[in-house]
Design an enzyme around this catalytic site. Sequence first.
Site: not given
Length: 362
Positions: A189, A70
């Site tokens: 996010h 990630c």
Amino acid sequence: MIRTSRRLADGREIVYFDADGTPARVAEDTRDLPPVGTHSQLRRDALLGEWVVIAAHRQTRTFLPPADQCPLCPSRPGRPTEVPEADYQVAVFENRFPSLSTAVDRDVPPTAPGAPLAELRPGFGRCEVVLFTSDHDQHFAGLGRDRARLVVDVWADRTAELGGIDGVEQVFCFENSGEEIGVTLSHPHGQIYAYPFVTPRVEKVLASVRRHREETGGDLFAEVVESERTGPRVVAANEHWVAFVPAAARWPYEVQLFPTRRVPDLPALDDAQRDALAEVYLDVLGRFAHRMDTPMPYIAAWNQAPVRTGREDWWLHLQLFSLRRAPGKLKYLAGSESGMGAFITDTNPEDVAEQLRNVVVP
């Protein structure tokens, strides 16, 4: 709140937001990155009178990497990421694959090839990524009140900062959550777009507000908020905010959050309103997470006043909606919705509000 601005290896800005007492952010980005190249264009649809962003360079952006790869997690020895620090609270950085950029090529022809009525402009603006937490497996509903409150302050900070860029006309804070929505990175996010134009939705709402005032002398936003504060579609509320399913909801599950006192945008919220927003927002997100057997995918979209026009008429609000209509079933935007923009809703707003009110959040 401590605000620290740094630069990534390719020159993009990253800003760390921390609670007081956090150690200084000094980590360097050790990656060897090529410069970010942005070739976006704006093309105006002459029939609809709307701007379309052409951003073909984004085809190569990162798509669903495994958790151990990630790019939004903190950096660790041997694996630097978009965040050089070994940990962070909330971080914001310029998107590596932006739809709009302040560094875009300004040398574009006045119209699209062979289309003299399709006005063409550079894809000027800014796109930022907002990381809510360093915990890859967390989600907004589980952040806790203190972290959610910090995110509210970050949204307000970035709205003010980006709204101050010459040429920016509207700032849009949003979160896409869930693969069904089209999320390509699973780390919790959101994003912020700084547009060089006022978006079609905001233009249309402002036109409705002005038309209502001309026809009735009334305040459309105020009348909607007042009527929904105690109506059958309320999902959650406190002294400063009300969350309700809109009477003409377009989506199977849709909630709008309005402050009970008019403000044009997030920076205009006072401390009490920000505290209360974190409380109500987490409440509603928890209901979305536990309404079905798995958390509902959703889009959370902040509707803020334009930077320069219509601010005195606007009332800040959040749209929170999911395209899941039942366990394992999605609402597809097919012929009527995609072709004509005429929504056909698969659920009843009053029933949805009751279902959400009855959710027991662990």
